[in-house]
Motif scaffolding. Structure first.
Motif, short mmCIF file in Angstrom:
data_model
loop_
_atom_site.label_atom_id
_atom_site.label_comp_id
_atom_site.label_asym_id
_atom_site.label_seq_id
_atom_site.Cartn_x
_atom_site.Cartn_y
_atom_site.Cartn_z
N GLN A 45 9.79 1.14 8.05
CA GLN A 45 9.53 2.55 7.74
C GLN A 45 8.27 3.06 8.44
O GLN A 45 7.75 4.12 8.10
CB GLN A 45 9.45 2.76 6.23
N GLY A 46 7.75 2.30 9.38
CA GLY A 46 6.64 2.77 10.19
C GLY A 46 5.28 2.21 9.82
O GLY A 46 4.25 2.71 10.30
N PHE A 47 5.26 1.16 9.00
CA PHE A 47 3.99 0.58 8.58
C PHE A 47 3.90 -0.88 9.00
O PHE A 47 3.58 -1.77 8.20
CB PHE A 47 3.82 0.73 7.06
N ALA A 48 4.18 -1.13 10.27
CA ALA A 48 4.21 -2.49 10.80
C ALA A 48 2.84 -3.15 10.85
O ALA A 48 2.74 -4.37 11.01
CB ALA A 48 4.84 -2.50 12.19
N ASP A 49 1.77 -2.37 10.71
CA ASP A 49 0.43 -2.93 10.76
C ASP A 49 -0.06 -3.45 9.41
O ASP A 49 -1.19 -3.90 9.28
CB ASP A 49 -0.57 -1.91 11.32
N LEU A 50 0.80 -3.41 8.40
CA LEU A 50 0.43 -3.90 7.07
C LEU A 50 0.92 -5.32 6.86
O LEU A 50 1.89 -5.76 7.46
CB LEU A 50 1.02 -2.99 5.98
N ARG A 51 0.20 -6.03 5.98
CA ARG A 51 0.59 -7.37 5.54
C ARG A 51 0.87 -7.30 4.05
O ARG A 51 0.43 -6.37 3.38
CB ARG A 51 -0.55 -8.36 5.80
N PRO A 52 1.60 -8.26 3.49
CA PRO A 52 1.89 -8.22 2.06
C PRO A 52 0.67 -8.06 1.16
O PRO A 52 0.72 -7.32 0.17
CB PRO A 52 2.60 -9.56 1.81
N VAL A 53 -0.44 -8.68 1.50
CA VAL A 53 -1.64 -8.55 0.66
C VAL A 53 -2.10 -7.10 0.56
O VAL A 53 -2.66 -6.69 -0.46
CB VAL A 53 -2.78 -9.47 1.15
N HIS A 54 -1.83 -6.31 1.57
CA HIS A 54 -2.23 -4.90 1.53
C HIS A 54 -1.52 -4.17 0.40
O HIS A 54 -2.11 -3.32 -0.27
CB HIS A 54 -1.94 -4.22 2.87
N GLY A 55 -0.26 -4.49 0.18
CA GLY A 55 0.48 -3.86 -0.91
C GLY A 55 -0.13 -4.17 -2.27
O GLY A 55 -0.21 -3.29 -3.14
N PHE A 56 -0.59 -5.40 -2.46
CA PHE A 56 -1.24 -5.76 -3.72
C PHE A 56 -2.55 -4.99 -3.87
O PHE A 56 -2.91 -4.56 -4.97
CB PHE A 56 -1.47 -7.26 -3.80
N ALA A 57 -3.25 -4.79 -2.76
CA ALA A 57 -4.49 -4.00 -2.80
C ALA A 57 -4.19 -2.54 -3.12
O ALA A 57 -4.86 -1.92 -3.94
CB ALA A 57 -5.23 -4.11 -1.46
N PHE A 58 -3.15 -2.00 -2.49
CA PHE A 58 -2.77 -0.61 -2.74
C PHE A 58 -2.42 -0.39 -4.21
O PHE A 58 -2.73 0.66 -4.78
CB PHE A 58 -1.58 -0.21 -1.89
N ALA A 59 -1.76 -1.39 -4.81
CA ALA A 59 -1.38 -1.25 -6.22
C ALA A 59 -2.61 -1.06 -7.10
O ALA A 59 -2.61 -0.23 -8.00
CB ALA A 59 -0.59 -2.48 -6.67
#
Length: 136
Positions: free
Chosen positions: A19-33
């Motif tokens: 969806q256009g967020f190829a520069d993210l890693r899974p840990v980023h999602g946990f941080a965003f939460a």
């Protein structure tokens, strides 16, 4: 359980990247939460992720540099900075929420609504303060 959780994280990551967020890693999602809940500092994020403050600071610096997070002054603590998602960070979070819903749809279909609901409730009971919020 570990295989299933790893599969879920990988599927969400793949869908978010598509969806256009190829520069993210899974840990980023946990941080965003954690950041999206508000009033998050580096120390809060470190605790949430189970890492050192130095590791959290490096992660934040990366997310600021990539345009997902901004820092603003803390109103009560001159030494601390509050973390906030940018518009891009909020878009990535929405993409992750959509990806998570899509990833668990086959589970709901395989188990049926009642069994899936019971599973979700049991997992929430086992990890009430888990690093992510439910999306089902």
């Amino acid at each position: 359980m570990l295989a299933l959780s790893g599969q879920l994280v990988q599927e969400i990551h793949t869908r978010v990247a598509e969806q256009g967020f190829a520069d993210l890693r899974p840990v980023h999602g946990f941080a965003f939460a954690r950041i999206s809940r508000g009033e998050a500092t580096t120390a809060d994020l470190a605790e949430h992720l189970g890492v050192t403050k130095q590791a959290a600071a490096q992660l934040i610096e990366e997310l600021v540099r990539k345009g997902y997070v901004l820092r603003r002054p803390h109103p009560q603590d001159a030494r601390a900075r509050l973390l906030e998602l940018t518009a891009r960070g909020r878009s990535a979070t929405r993409a992750a929420d959509q990806a998570a819903r899509a990833a668990i749809t086959p589970w709901r279909e395989a188990l049926g609504a009642e069994r899936f609901g019971a599973l979700a409730a049991d997992l929430a009971r086992l990890a009430p303060n888990g690093p992510i919020r439910p999306v089902w």
